[in-house]
Design a protein around this motif. Sequence first.
Motif, PDB file in Angstrom:
ATOM      1  N   SER A 146      85.326 107.388  94.496  1.00 45.83           N
ATOM      2  CA  SER A 146      84.389 106.422  94.995  1.00 45.83           C
ATOM      3  C   SER A 146      84.127 105.686  93.013  1.00 45.83           C
ATOM      4  O   SER A 146      85.169 105.438  92.166  1.00 45.83           O
ATOM      5  N   GLU A 147      82.396 105.925  92.976  1.00 42.70           N
ATOM      6  CA  GLU A 147      81.814 104.834  91.746  1.00 42.70           C
ATOM      7  C   GLU A 147      82.206 106.041  90.160  1.00 42.70           C
ATOM      8  O   GLU A 147      80.756 105.513  89.582  1.00 42.70           O
ATOM      9  N   LEU A 148      82.297 107.394  90.715  1.00 41.66           N
ATOM     10  CA  LEU A 148      81.936 108.181  89.507  1.00 41.66           C
ATOM     11  C   LEU A 148      83.300 108.602  89.205  1.00 41.66           C
ATOM     12  O   LEU A 148      84.059 109.426  89.597  1.00 41.66           O
ATOM     13  N   THR A 149      83.847 108.762  87.176  1.00 38.77           N
ATOM     14  CA  THR A 149      84.847 108.901  86.906  1.00 38.77           C
ATOM     15  C   THR A 149      84.499 110.552  85.662  1.00 38.77           C
ATOM     16  O   THR A 149      83.311 109.918  85.079  1.00 38.77           O
ATOM     17  N   LEU A 150      84.993 111.243  86.032  1.00 36.30           N
ATOM     18  CA  LEU A 150      84.442 112.233  85.350  1.00 36.30           C
ATOM     19  C   LEU A 150      86.164 112.800  84.582  1.00 36.30           C
ATOM     20  O   LEU A 150      87.126 113.286  85.107  1.00 36.30           O
ATOM     21  N   VAL A 151      85.988 112.719  83.223  1.00 36.78           N
ATOM     22  CA  VAL A 151      87.164 112.823  82.003  1.00 36.78           C
ATOM     23  C   VAL A 151      86.701 114.427  80.986  1.00 36.78           C
ATOM     24  O   VAL A 151      85.880 114.537  80.075  1.00 36.78           O
ATOM     25  N   VAL A 152      87.576 115.543  81.469  1.00 38.78           N
ATOM     26  CA  VAL A 152      87.456 117.245  81.052  1.00 38.78           C
ATOM     27  C   VAL A 152      88.821 117.027  79.937  1.00 38.78           C
ATOM     28  O   VAL A 152      89.233 117.245  80.511  1.00 38.78           O
ATOM     29  N   THR A 153      87.476 117.283  78.802  1.00 38.70           N
ATOM     30  CA  THR A 153      88.288 117.537  77.677  1.00 38.70           C
ATOM     31  C   THR A 153      88.467 118.463  77.177  1.00 38.70           C
ATOM     32  O   THR A 153      87.249 119.719  77.698  1.00 38.70           O
ATOM     33  N   SER A 154      88.914 118.960  76.136  1.00 37.27           N
ATOM     34  CA  SER A 154      88.996 120.569  75.696  1.00 37.27           C
ATOM     35  C   SER A 154      87.525 120.979  74.921  1.00 37.27           C
ATOM     36  O   SER A 154      86.877 122.369  74.664  1.00 37.27           O
ATOM     37  N   ALA A 155      86.574 119.382  74.481  1.00 39.61           N
ATOM     38  CA  ALA A 155      85.905 119.319  73.505  1.00 39.61           C
ATOM     39  C   ALA A 155      84.660 118.792  74.387  1.00 39.61           C
ATOM     40  O   ALA A 155      83.621 118.938  72.824  1.00 39.61           O
ATOM     41  N   ARG A 156      84.394 118.273  74.818  1.00 40.43           N
ATOM     42  CA  ARG A 156      83.641 117.037  75.490  1.00 40.43           C
ATOM     43  C   ARG A 156      83.709 116.885  77.497  1.00 40.43           C
ATOM     44  O   ARG A 156      84.408 116.862  77.690  1.00 40.43           O
ATOM     45  N   LEU A 157      82.966 115.900  78.092  1.00 40.00           N
ATOM     46  CA  LEU A 157      82.535 115.637  79.106  1.00 40.00           C
ATOM     47  C   LEU A 157      82.203 114.533  78.457  1.00 40.00           C
ATOM     48  O   LEU A 157      81.303 113.932  79.331  1.00 40.00           O
ATOM     49  N   VAL A 158      83.558 113.000  79.723  1.00 41.93           N
ATOM     50  CA  VAL A 158      82.598 112.424  79.896  1.00 41.93           C
ATOM     51  C   VAL A 158      82.595 111.471  80.997  1.00 41.93           C
ATOM     52  O   VAL A 158      83.387 111.555  81.965  1.00 41.93           O
ATOM     53  N   LYS A 159      81.126 111.077  81.105  1.00 38.58           N
ATOM     54  CA  LYS A 159      81.147 110.798  82.559  1.00 38.58           C
ATOM     55  C   LYS A 159      80.736 108.938  82.426  1.00 38.58           C
ATOM     56  O   LYS A 159      80.304 108.548  81.141  1.00 38.58           O
ATOM     57  N   HIS A 160      81.408 108.470  83.311  1.00 39.14           N
ATOM     58  CA  HIS A 160      81.141 106.988  83.883  1.00 39.14           C
ATOM     59  C   HIS A 160      80.790 106.563  85.187  1.00 39.14           C
ATOM     60  O   HIS A 160      81.839 107.025  86.135  1.00 39.14           O
ATOM     61  N   VAL A 161      79.925 105.787  85.191  1.00 37.86           N
ATOM     62  CA  VAL A 161      79.219 105.903  86.871  1.00 37.86           C
ATOM     63  C   VAL A 161      79.371 104.024  86.887  1.00 37.86           C
ATOM     64  O   VAL A 161      79.276 103.006  85.978  1.00 37.86           O
ATOM     65  N   GLY A 162      80.638 103.196  87.679  1.00 40.24           N
ATOM     66  CA  GLY A 162      80.780 102.521  88.445  1.00 40.24           C
ATOM     67  C   GLY A 162      81.784 102.040  89.063  1.00 40.24           C
ATOM     68  O   GLY A 162      82.738 102.790  89.276  1.00 40.24           O
ATOM     69  N   ALA A 163      81.660 100.260  88.902  1.00 37.78           N
ATOM     70  CA  ALA A 163      82.790  99.769  89.463  1.00 37.78           C
ATOM     71  C   ALA A 163      84.182 100.292  89.404  1.00 37.78           C
ATOM     72  O   ALA A 163      85.061  99.802  89.254  1.00 37.78           O
ATOM     73  N   ALA A 164      84.157 100.094  87.888  1.00 39.28           N
ATOM     74  CA  ALA A 164      85.153 100.504  86.768  1.00 39.28           C
ATOM     75  C   ALA A 164      85.475 101.602  86.138  1.00 39.28           C
ATOM     76  O   ALA A 164      84.839 102.488  86.502  1.00 39.28           O
ATOM     77  N   VAL A 165      86.675 102.002  85.556  1.00 48.30           N
ATOM     78  CA  VAL A 165      86.519 103.751  85.668  1.00 48.30           C
ATOM     79  C   VAL A 165      86.578 103.509  84.017  1.00 48.30           C
ATOM     80  O   VAL A 165      85.638 105.255  84.317  1.00 48.30           O
ATOM     81  N   TRP A 166      86.488 102.857  83.548  1.00 44.70           N
ATOM     82  CA  TRP A 166      85.366 103.299  82.419  1.00 44.70           C
ATOM     83  C   TRP A 166      85.411 101.667  81.236  1.00 44.70           C
ATOM     84  O   TRP A 166      85.770 100.468  82.249  1.00 44.70           O
ATOM     85  N   ASP A 167      84.352 102.043  80.299  1.00 45.70           N
ATOM     86  CA  ASP A 167      84.239 100.847  79.510  1.00 45.70           C
ATOM     87  C   ASP A 167      83.047 101.101  78.460  1.00 45.70           C
ATOM     88  O   ASP A 167      82.893 102.682  78.774  1.00 45.70           O
ATOM     89  N   ALA A 168      82.484 100.502  78.524  1.00 46.17           N
ATOM     90  CA  ALA A 168      81.430 101.150  77.409  1.00 46.17           C
ATOM     91  C   ALA A 168      80.256 101.786  77.894  1.00 46.17           C
ATOM     92  O   ALA A 168      79.797 101.962  77.039  1.00 46.17           O
ATOM     93  N   ASP A 169      79.942 101.652  79.060  1.00 44.70           N
ATOM     94  CA  ASP A 169      79.212 101.972  79.889  1.00 44.70           C
ATOM     95  C   ASP A 169      78.833 103.734  79.637  1.00 44.70           C
ATOM     96  O   ASP A 169      78.149 103.652  81.084  1.00 44.70           O
ATOM     97  N   TYR A 170      79.506 104.383  79.246  1.00 42.49           N
ATOM     98  CA  TYR A 170      80.163 105.723  79.488  1.00 42.49           C
ATOM     99  C   TYR A 170      79.119 107.002  79.154  1.00 42.49           C
ATOM    100  O   TYR A 170      78.008 106.550  78.117  1.00 42.49           O
ATOM    101  N   GLU A 171      78.679 108.514  79.560  1.00 43.25           N
ATOM    102  CA  GLU A 171      78.260 108.796  78.822  1.00 43.25           C
ATOM    103  C   GLU A 171      78.785 110.261  78.207  1.00 43.25           C
ATOM    104  O   GLU A 171      79.822 110.502  79.166  1.00 43.25           O
ATOM    105  N   GLU A 172      78.610 110.927  77.507  1.00 40.64           N
ATOM    106  CA  GLU A 172      79.411 111.813  76.669  1.00 40.64           C
ATOM    107  C   GLU A 172      78.339 113.293  76.665  1.00 40.64           C
ATOM    108  O   GLU A 172      77.245 112.822  76.108  1.00 40.64           O
ATOM    109  N   PHE A 173      78.757 114.498  77.030  1.00 38.54           N
ATOM    110  CA  PHE A 173      78.569 115.516  76.790  1.00 38.54           C
ATOM    111  C   PHE A 173      79.290 116.709  75.434  1.00 38.54           C
ATOM    112  O   PHE A 173      80.271 117.031  76.464  1.00 38.54           O
TER     113      PHE A 173
END
Length: 363
Positions: free
Chosen positions: A120-147
Amino acid sequence: MTLPELVQGELGDESPVARVHLGGDDELFVTPTRTLVYRAEGLLSDESVEEYPHDAERVAVSESRRKATFSLEYGLDGDRSFSVPRGKLDDVLHPVLAGVLSAAGITEPGETVERTFRFSELTLVVTSARLVKHVGAAVWDADYEEFHYDDVTDLDFEEGSVATSVVLTANGRQERFKAPSDRARDVRETLTDALVTHYDVDSLEEFRALAAAAEGDDEADESVDRTDFGSGPDPLSAEPAEVDAAGDRVEDPSARDGERADDSPAATASAGGDAGGDAVGDAGGTAAATEVRPDPDAATDRGGDAATEGDSFGDTGFEPAEPTDDVAEEVALLRETVERQAEQLERHTELIEQLIEELRRGR
């Protein structure tokens, strides 16, 4: 597999890192810096290649019955979009989003993108070094979070009937997000594998033990440097016993009021109370004697008038019309005809869309 000549000319010195078949002879190629969409020659268009750079500020995806449209926004340079068959959405999203994250400097050289999840409006990108999370209508923009995995100290999963909560502890706080139950296993396995691989352990339990040991060492180091400044002065100098004694010495105001009771205006006014009471009693008796009582006959007359007004429609000789059986049958027949025509129109629309889709080969 050989590349089309038109694609080879557009690639130049670059090599594609991903290649997605779109149907027919149409294909999508992803390089580290851009995405190329190749359209083979068909009934509706000639052979062509469209280029979409990865330095986009925003990536959005919209879906229809048969297509998925990718929109890349480039700020002052405008927006650009391309469409793929809906069944190819996940295959295309993963390499395109990986290229955009790399171009934006979110992922570092040598860091691989393991999986991309879109709920839905949650996108998760799992990489080898971090988790990138984005919430919103877009898949990705400047309002992302990374862990980053270096900051993660625990990972847990709370299963539910509809969704599973992923509980990620990073930098001393918990981050929760939900994944649908039918995709929860994929998220669990992908994120767990990436985390244990980053820490070079065999299981999530070993990772937790390693994180707990590291946290204990940090607390021990902090306790050595901690300075004791003493307990400090008491906030109040008075003892509880002194406060209670002071409370017992409060003078009762009622005693002072008693001394002046005879001199108060209320006492003076009471002297004329008997005379005033007689006057009030006489006035009250007169008011009771003049009380107005309802006339039951008047109420009966008004009720009769209301009943007469309610029955006035019947005196005119007109009666409400009731639907006959013939009218009901005609209405039912018309309803069936409209529904049948609507079904035929919907079927014709689907056939036309299917024909156009086959001719355009997912374009």
